[in-house]
Design an enzyme around this catalytic site. Sequence first.
Site, PDB file in Angstrom:
ATOM      1  CG  PHE A   1      -1.859   1.505   1.187  1.00  0.00           C
ATOM      2  CD1 PHE A   1      -3.081   1.255   0.487  1.00  0.00           C
ATOM      3  CD2 PHE A   1      -1.683   2.450   1.776  1.00  0.00           C
ATOM      4  CE1 PHE A   1      -3.923   2.296   0.120  1.00  0.00           C
ATOM      5  CE2 PHE A   1      -2.413   3.499   1.410  1.00  0.00           C
ATOM      6  CZ  PHE A   1      -3.590   3.589   0.825  1.00  0.00           C
TER       7      PHE A   1
ATOM      8  CG  ASP B   1       5.475   3.899   2.113  1.00  0.00           C
ATOM      9  OD1 ASP B   1       5.366   4.730   3.000  1.00  0.00           O
ATOM     10  OD2 ASP B   1       4.500   3.706   1.284  1.00  0.00           O
TER      11      ASP B   1
ATOM     12  CE  LYS C   1      -1.231   6.823   6.992  1.00  0.00           C
ATOM     13  NZ  LYS C   1      -0.931   6.046   5.906  1.00  0.00           N
TER      14      LYS C   1
HETATM   15  C1  LIG Z   1      -1.111   6.370   4.805  1.00  0.00           C
HETATM   16  C2  LIG Z   1      -0.063   5.752   3.676  1.00  0.00           C
HETATM   17  C3  LIG Z   1       0.112   6.188   2.504  1.00  0.00           C
HETATM   18  C4  LIG Z   1      -0.643   7.332   1.910  1.00  0.00           C
HETATM   19  O1  LIG Z   1      -0.560   8.464   2.740  1.00  0.00           O
HETATM   20  P1  LIG Z   1      -1.567   9.599   2.595  1.00  0.00           P
HETATM   21  O2  LIG Z   1      -1.206  10.432   3.363  1.00  0.00           O
HETATM   22  O3  LIG Z   1      -3.026   8.896   2.613  1.00  0.00           O
HETATM   23  O4  LIG Z   1      -1.649  10.070   1.100  1.00  0.00           O
HETATM   24  C5  LIG Z   1       1.307   5.530   1.822  1.00  0.00           C
HETATM   25  N1  LIG Z   1       2.136   4.449   2.272  1.00  0.00           N
HETATM   26  C6  LIG Z   1       1.681   3.995   3.386  1.00  0.00           C
HETATM   27  C7  LIG Z   1       2.807   2.639   3.945  1.00  0.00           C
HETATM   28  C8  LIG Z   1       0.875   4.300   4.134  1.00  0.00           C
HETATM   29  O5  LIG Z   1       0.455   3.807   5.241  1.00  0.00           O
END
Ligand SMILES: *Cc1c(COP(=O)(O)O)cnc(C)c1O
Length: 400
Positions: A141, A226, A256
């Site tokens: 994700f 990520d 986040k």
């Molecule tokens: C939440 C998340 C995203 C996307 O972040 P947004 O602020 O919702 O655009 C990308 N990668 C990971 C692993 C996430 O948990």
Amino acid sequence: MTRTADIIRETEAVTARNYAPLPVVIARAEGVWVWDVDGQRYLDCVSGYSSLNQGHRHPRIVAALMEQAERLTLTSRAFHNDRMGPFLNRLCRLCGMDMALPMNTGTEAVETSIKLARLWGYRSKGIPDNKADIVACRNNFHGRTTTLVGFSSEPQYRDGFGPHTPGFTLVDFGDPEALAAAITPNTAAFLVEPIQAEAGVLMPPEGFLAEARRICSANDVLLVLDEIQTGLGRTGKLFAYEHEAGARPDILILGKALGGGVYPVSAVVASADLLGLFRPGDHGSTFGGNPLAAAVGEAALAVIEEEALAERAAELGAHLHDALDAIRSPAIREIRGRGLLLGIEIADEAGTALGYCSRLAERGVLTKDTHAQVMRLTPPLTIGKPELDWLVEQLAAVFA
Ligand SMILES: *Cc1c(COP(=O)(O)O)cnc(C)c1O
């Protein structure tokens, strides 16, 4: 309940249904607690999907927001502002990296890292024009843009939104041989989450990240982590990759909790060799690096460091994990995770995770399912031991 029902009715009439929220209408929050419009109190174990590591409305972060709002909120990058430098300086020092590129949402930071990896592939590695490939993992994700969903393995995220961006190859998460086999001379990067949180808190085998690091280095491929959800203390280290020796990424993606739960702040952090490749005009964002975001981001980092939130997550996470193990309910198939990023997989015959989330909400605990059978537990890292023990009592009750 009537206010709740009225608000939900009004909201749903005018809101696209791309979410299916639990029927709780939150009106106020402080620390680890939120209150609904009827005054009912809940322990927030979702924390904005790990955006609220510092807790709701942390006084220091709110003060930074208010003070900055009184002085300067937006310049655009057409000019310098006096807040971005100090923020990115603190961020780079914390990450042990040279430079950062500020954006707003996590998704934008992932997109930025893809552009950076491709640019490096063409300018430095010598990949022929438009041939750069990025290896990613099944069950990833990384966000919801058309490019990112194009290499999602989740049909609902991908189908109906094509045509998709080429240049991505998927391998199984946690399989170093598959990674090595997928790499070609045109591979620019391996993009991966240290723990696949969204997919159900899936943990890679011990040593996978260090092995991926070794394979990337041996093949002149960038390792892009990520850590939008796993970073900034959540797993019991500042960054999840620190759980393994020798897993340092070339590019680190953060978001986040970088905004402390009050403002969207994200960033790509890397060496000067990499981020120095961007020339004026190559990339941009009207709001990225704005002074309000920078003031909030700097305070968000200060709280994580000064309140030792990573250490708290390690200690309290171990305590929570042990307490969950002790519940020993046949409804629980597995408990996974690290620090205060935990997933409880519900046995198929025991019903769906959503059912347990609803029962927990009735007891004053907010959780959310991720995929049908997994309940994710990610309380703020500021949670105290008494609240954690109370949480365990509620979990024991619904799993009894
Ligand atoms: C939440 C998340 C995203 C996307 O972040 P947004 O602020 O919702 O655009 C990308 N990668 C990971 C692993 C996430 O948990």
